[in-house]
Design an enzyme around this catalytic site. Structure first.
Site, PDB file in Angstrom:
ATOM      1  N   THR A 131       1.480  -1.212   0.297  1.00 36.97           N
ATOM      2  CA  THR A 131      -0.097   0.347   0.107  1.00 36.97           C
ATOM      3  C   THR A 131       1.021   1.225  -0.424  1.00 36.97           C
ATOM      4  O   THR A 131       2.125   0.881   0.322  1.00 36.97           O
ATOM      5  CB  THR A 131      -0.854   0.050   1.907  1.00 36.97           C
ATOM      6  OG1 THR A 131      -1.492   1.721   1.699  1.00 36.97           O
ATOM      7  CG2 THR A 131      -0.757  -0.172   2.104  1.00 36.97           C
ATOM      8  N   ASP A 132       0.338   2.241  -0.960  1.00 35.69           N
ATOM      9  CA  ASP A 132       1.039   3.612  -0.360  1.00 35.69           C
ATOM     10  C   ASP A 132       1.472   4.377   1.308  1.00 35.69           C
ATOM     11  O   ASP A 132       1.684   4.706   1.757  1.00 35.69           O
ATOM     12  CB  ASP A 132       0.091   4.580  -1.680  1.00 35.69           C
ATOM     13  CG  ASP A 132      -0.812   5.032  -0.986  1.00 35.69           C
ATOM     14  OD1 ASP A 132      -1.670   4.026   0.154  1.00 35.69           O
ATOM     15  OD2 ASP A 132      -2.457   5.901  -1.754  1.00 35.69           O
ATOM     16  N   GLU A 133       0.113   3.561   1.978  1.00 34.56           N
ATOM     17  CA  GLU A 133       0.807   3.864   3.499  1.00 34.56           C
ATOM     18  C   GLU A 133       1.735   4.128   3.720  1.00 34.56           C
ATOM     19  O   GLU A 133       1.758   4.247   4.992  1.00 34.56           O
ATOM     20  CB  GLU A 133      -0.663   3.584   4.353  1.00 34.56           C
ATOM     21  CG  GLU A 133      -2.334   4.349   3.463  1.00 34.56           C
ATOM     22  CD  GLU A 133      -3.251   3.619   4.648  1.00 34.56           C
ATOM     23  OE1 GLU A 133      -3.572   3.294   5.514  1.00 34.56           O
ATOM     24  OE2 GLU A 133      -4.860   3.162   3.978  1.00 34.56           O
ATOM     25  N   LYS A 153       1.970  -3.264   7.127  1.00 36.52           N
ATOM     26  CA  LYS A 153       2.350  -3.581   5.492  1.00 36.52           C
ATOM     27  C   LYS A 153       4.292  -3.622   5.126  1.00 36.52           C
ATOM     28  O   LYS A 153       4.787  -3.513   4.675  1.00 36.52           O
ATOM     29  CB  LYS A 153       1.357  -2.624   5.086  1.00 36.52           C
ATOM     30  CG  LYS A 153      -0.217  -3.736   5.094  1.00 36.52           C
ATOM     31  CD  LYS A 153      -0.357  -3.899   4.369  1.00 36.52           C
ATOM     32  CE  LYS A 153       0.419  -4.330   2.847  1.00 36.52           C
ATOM     33  NZ  LYS A 153      -0.260  -6.313   2.560  1.00 36.52           N
ATOM     34  N   TYR A 164      -1.722  -0.204  10.198  1.00 35.00           N
ATOM     35  CA  TYR A 164      -2.076  -0.892   9.641  1.00 35.00           C
ATOM     36  C   TYR A 164      -0.512  -1.154   8.334  1.00 35.00           C
ATOM     37  O   TYR A 164      -0.283  -1.666   8.446  1.00 35.00           O
ATOM     38  CB  TYR A 164      -3.171  -0.933   9.162  1.00 35.00           C
ATOM     39  CG  TYR A 164      -3.388  -1.305   7.825  1.00 35.00           C
ATOM     40  CD1 TYR A 164      -3.535  -2.441   6.873  1.00 35.00           C
ATOM     41  CD2 TYR A 164      -3.272  -0.102   6.476  1.00 35.00           C
ATOM     42  CE1 TYR A 164      -3.051  -3.199   5.344  1.00 35.00           C
ATOM     43  CE2 TYR A 164      -3.215  -0.591   5.081  1.00 35.00           C
ATOM     44  CZ  TYR A 164      -3.102  -1.989   4.586  1.00 35.00           C
ATOM     45  OH  TYR A 164      -3.261  -2.038   2.998  1.00 35.00           O
TER      46      TYR A 164
HETATM   47  P1  NAD Z   1      -9.401  -7.473   2.157  1.00 35.10           P
HETATM   48  O1  NAD Z   1      -9.838  -7.673   3.486  1.00 35.10           O
HETATM   49  O2  NAD Z   1     -10.865  -6.877   1.123  1.00 35.10           O
HETATM   50  O3  NAD Z   1      -9.664  -8.944   1.816  1.00 35.10           O
HETATM   51  C1  NAD Z   1      -8.290  -9.379   2.552  1.00 35.10           C
HETATM   52  C2  NAD Z   1      -8.813 -11.122   2.596  1.00 35.10           C
HETATM   53  O4  NAD Z   1      -7.211 -12.132   3.440  1.00 35.10           O
HETATM   54  C3  NAD Z   1     -10.185 -11.714   2.099  1.00 35.10           C
HETATM   55  O5  NAD Z   1     -10.186 -12.670   2.139  1.00 35.10           O
HETATM   56  C4  NAD Z   1      -9.040 -12.364   4.226  1.00 35.10           C
HETATM   57  O6  NAD Z   1     -10.035 -13.448   4.342  1.00 35.10           O
HETATM   58  C5  NAD Z   1      -8.038 -13.057   3.655  1.00 35.10           C
HETATM   59  N1  NAD Z   1      -6.870 -13.474   4.613  1.00 35.10           N
HETATM   60  C6  NAD Z   1      -6.690 -12.214   5.668  1.00 35.10           C
HETATM   61  N2  NAD Z   1      -5.949 -12.858   6.897  1.00 35.10           N
HETATM   62  C7  NAD Z   1      -5.521 -14.072   6.689  1.00 35.10           C
HETATM   63  C8  NAD Z   1      -4.418 -14.874   6.614  1.00 35.10           C
HETATM   64  N3  NAD Z   1      -4.404 -15.009   7.801  1.00 35.10           N
HETATM   65  N4  NAD Z   1      -4.119 -15.987   5.940  1.00 35.10           N
HETATM   66  C9  NAD Z   1      -5.295 -16.670   4.614  1.00 35.10           C
HETATM   67  N5  NAD Z   1      -5.607 -15.292   4.114  1.00 35.10           N
HETATM   68  C10 NAD Z   1      -6.442 -14.258   5.055  1.00 35.10           C
HETATM   69  O7  NAD Z   1      -8.765  -6.532   1.829  1.00 35.10           O
HETATM   70  P2  NAD Z   1      -8.229  -6.217   0.066  1.00 35.10           P
HETATM   71  O8  NAD Z   1      -9.222  -5.450   0.296  1.00 35.10           O
HETATM   72  O9  NAD Z   1      -8.274  -7.013  -1.187  1.00 35.10           O
HETATM   73  O10 NAD Z   1      -6.668  -5.808  -0.252  1.00 35.10           O
HETATM   74  C11 NAD Z   1      -6.297  -7.005  -0.371  1.00 35.10           C
HETATM   75  C12 NAD Z   1      -3.960  -6.407  -0.636  1.00 35.10           C
HETATM   76  O11 NAD Z   1      -4.217  -5.113  -0.878  1.00 35.10           O
HETATM   77  C13 NAD Z   1      -3.735  -6.114   1.115  1.00 35.10           C
HETATM   78  O12 NAD Z   1      -2.653  -6.554   1.202  1.00 35.10           O
HETATM   79  C14 NAD Z   1      -3.838  -4.762   1.481  1.00 35.10           C
HETATM   80  O13 NAD Z   1      -3.042  -4.588   2.211  1.00 35.10           O
HETATM   81  C15 NAD Z   1      -4.143  -4.049  -0.193  1.00 35.10           C
HETATM   82  N6  NAD Z   1      -4.480  -2.966  -0.371  1.00 35.10           N
HETATM   83  C16 NAD Z   1      -5.262  -2.892   0.218  1.00 35.10           C
HETATM   84  C17 NAD Z   1      -6.051  -1.549  -0.897  1.00 35.10           C
HETATM   85  C18 NAD Z   1      -7.763  -1.374  -0.732  1.00 35.10           C
HETATM   86  O14 NAD Z   1      -8.017  -0.119  -1.145  1.00 35.10           O
HETATM   87  N7  NAD Z   1      -8.477  -1.956  -0.610  1.00 35.10           N
HETATM   88  C19 NAD Z   1      -4.946  -0.105  -1.105  1.00 35.10           C
HETATM   89  C20 NAD Z   1      -3.210  -0.384  -0.900  1.00 35.10           C
HETATM   90  C21 NAD Z   1      -3.420  -1.527  -0.443  1.00 35.10           C
HETATM   91  P1  TYD Z   2     -11.176   4.522   4.095  1.00 36.21           P
HETATM   92  O1  TYD Z   2     -11.644   3.875   3.073  1.00 36.21           O
HETATM   93  O2  TYD Z   2     -10.763   3.658   5.599  1.00 36.21           O
HETATM   94  O3  TYD Z   2      -9.012   3.888   3.636  1.00 36.21           O
HETATM   95  P2  TYD Z   2      -7.867   4.008   3.792  1.00 36.21           P
HETATM   96  O4  TYD Z   2      -7.796   4.149   5.525  1.00 36.21           O
HETATM   97  O5  TYD Z   2      -6.851   3.184   4.057  1.00 36.21           O
HETATM   98  O6  TYD Z   2      -7.255   5.346   3.526  1.00 36.21           O
HETATM   99  O7  TYD Z   2     -10.900   6.177   4.037  1.00 36.21           O
HETATM  100  C1  TYD Z   2     -10.093   6.866   2.677  1.00 36.21           C
HETATM  101  C2  TYD Z   2     -10.776   7.995   3.633  1.00 36.21           C
HETATM  102  O8  TYD Z   2     -11.972   8.249   3.753  1.00 36.21           O
HETATM  103  C3  TYD Z   2      -9.564   8.458   4.524  1.00 36.21           C
HETATM  104  O9  TYD Z   2      -9.070   9.984   4.632  1.00 36.21           O
HETATM  105  C4  TYD Z   2     -10.589   8.096   5.371  1.00 36.21           C
HETATM  106  C5  TYD Z   2     -11.968   8.739   6.189  1.00 36.21           C
HETATM  107  N1  TYD Z   2     -13.543   7.652   5.606  1.00 36.21           N
HETATM  108  C6  TYD Z   2     -13.929   8.703   6.640  1.00 36.21           C
HETATM  109  O10 TYD Z   2     -14.127   9.362   6.193  1.00 36.21           O
HETATM  110  N2  TYD Z   2     -15.365   8.488   6.786  1.00 36.21           N
HETATM  111  C7  TYD Z   2     -15.868   6.725   6.872  1.00 36.21           C
HETATM  112  O11 TYD Z   2     -16.523   6.433   7.321  1.00 36.21           O
HETATM  113  C8  TYD Z   2     -14.468   5.927   6.549  1.00 36.21           C
HETATM  114  C9  TYD Z   2     -14.678   4.577   6.654  1.00 36.21           C
HETATM  115  C10 TYD Z   2     -13.471   6.742   5.397  1.00 36.21           C
END
Ligand code: NAD
Ligand code: TYD
Length: 337
Positions: A123-125, A154, A150
């Protein structure tokens, strides 16, 4: 070819498996997932009977199970993680366990099985926050400065992945992407939470002053970028994947959603801010464009409309999620607002 996908029942993982089945129909796919609250096999119900798809229920922290399931894999793509910042603030421990220890277990198995590529989704975080109204963006040389549990977990996993390349020569790659959105996103994150709340007649909670900025990446564009990295990316390399060229504050995202859904601004509710809330993320994605020819296919507004349409036509999917465990989380997270 055999591709071993972890976390494939989650949001991005399930979109990736759909993408892979469509674009690489001759490959074998193993989906290894613990099925936490965020894992949902319904996301993959349309392909579960495909002869080239196998689901293995397992935890990436379970060394024996991972070692067995990964046998014969050519490529590993690691999506499995605890992924929600607000949950990491409530309780960091599962984040340390899965995101750090679990990644270590996968790396050991990948080394033993001599996989041709271990791709880690990050992630960019990990880069911390940028100031508002500045031209600064994260790029591949930006130093790590994670703020939430988080992001710190990561960041740790990224360091481990790179260490396995430097120390043992494991052919790894890493992508640090921005905030994804699109189908099958769990409705605890801003965009699906806003859309589904409005479909239920509830207000949209906006943290603090709403002037926080994220870079938004449509999930299918992200899957295409991962595919390109796997096909053409260099081992040992890190790629940043973003999408926007201009900043859009959270409040404007919510206003766009209200307008597309024909709702008024009185459906916005400002709530207490997230502790340690990062002000701004922005990604300079020129490297992946230059080296691999990747770029987003459509505009943010087009993708946002598509996303609203998906949640409007898939109400059964998210209504089941918005009951049970999720309901308890929602009440706790927003109780003192
Ligand atoms: P998500 O939370 O929707 O899904 C995570 C999946 O991992 C789930 O299916 C869960 O059951 C599985 N999981 C969790 N713990 C596990 C374990 N111990 N063993 C096996 N499986 C396990 O997450 P997502 O949004 O699809 O994100 C996927 C990846 O992308 C993550 O690594 C996250 O850090 C990264 N990411 C997500 C975002 C975003 O915007 N969603 C942005 C940047 C990076
Ligand atoms: P989120 O979707 O939780 O992603 P991340 O924290 O990984 O960036 O949040 C996106 C942005 O939206 C973040 O600045 C927090 C804000 N946010 C709200 O303002 N209200 C909400 O209920 C949630 C879940 C997030």
């Amino acid at each position: 070819m055999k591709i071993f996908v972890t976390g494939g029942a989650g949001f991005i993982g399930s979109n990736f498996i759909h993408y892979w089945v469509k674009n690489h129909p001759d490959d074998q796919i193993v989906n290894f997932d613990k099925l936490t609250y965020a894992g949902n096999l319904e996301n993959l119900s349309d392909i579960e009977k495909n002869s080239n798809y196998t689901f293995v229920h397992g935890d990436i922290c379970d060394g024996n199970k991972v070692m067995e399931a990964m046998k014969g894999a050519d490529i590993v793509v690691n999506f499995a993680a605890e992924s929600h910042v607000d949950r990491s603030i409530m309780d960091p421990s599962p984040f340390l366990k899965t995101n750090v220890e679990g990644t270590g277990v996968l790396l050991n198995a990948a080394l033993t099985h001599k996989v041709k590529r271990f791709h880690h989704i990050s992630t960019d975080e990990v880069f911390g926050a940028l100031p508002l109204n500045s031209p600064d963006k994260f790029n591949e040389s930006t130093c790590y400065d994670p703020h939430s549990p988080y992001a710190a977990s990561k960041a740790s996993s990224d360091h481990l992945v790179r260490a396995y390349h430097t120390t043992y020569g494991l052919p790894i790659s890493i992508s640090n992407c921005s905030n994804n959105y699109g189908p099958y996103m769990f409705p605890e994150k801003l965009i699906p939470l806003a859309i589904t709340n409005l479909l239920e007649g509830k207000k949209v909670p906006v943290y603090g002053d709403g002037l926080y900025v994220r870079d938004w990446l449509y999930v299918e564009d992200h899957c295409r970028a991962i595919d390109l990295i796997l096909q053409k990316g260099k081992a040992g390399e890190t790629y940043l994947i973003g999408s926007l060229t201009e900043d859009i504050p959270n409040i404007e995202i919510v206003e766009k959603i209200l307008s597309l859904m024909g709702k008024k601004e009185d459906m916005i509710e400002f709530v207490k801010d997230r502790p340690g809330h990062d002000r701004r993320y922005a990604i300079d994605w020129r490297m992946i464009k230059r080296e691999l020819g990747w770029e987003p296919q459509y505009s943010f507004d087009e993708y946002l409309k598509k996303t609203i349409d998906w949640y409007t036509t898939h109400q059964d999917w998210w209504k089941k999620i918005k009951t049970g465990e999720y309901q308890k989380y929602y009440e706790k997270q927003y109780e003192k607002s």
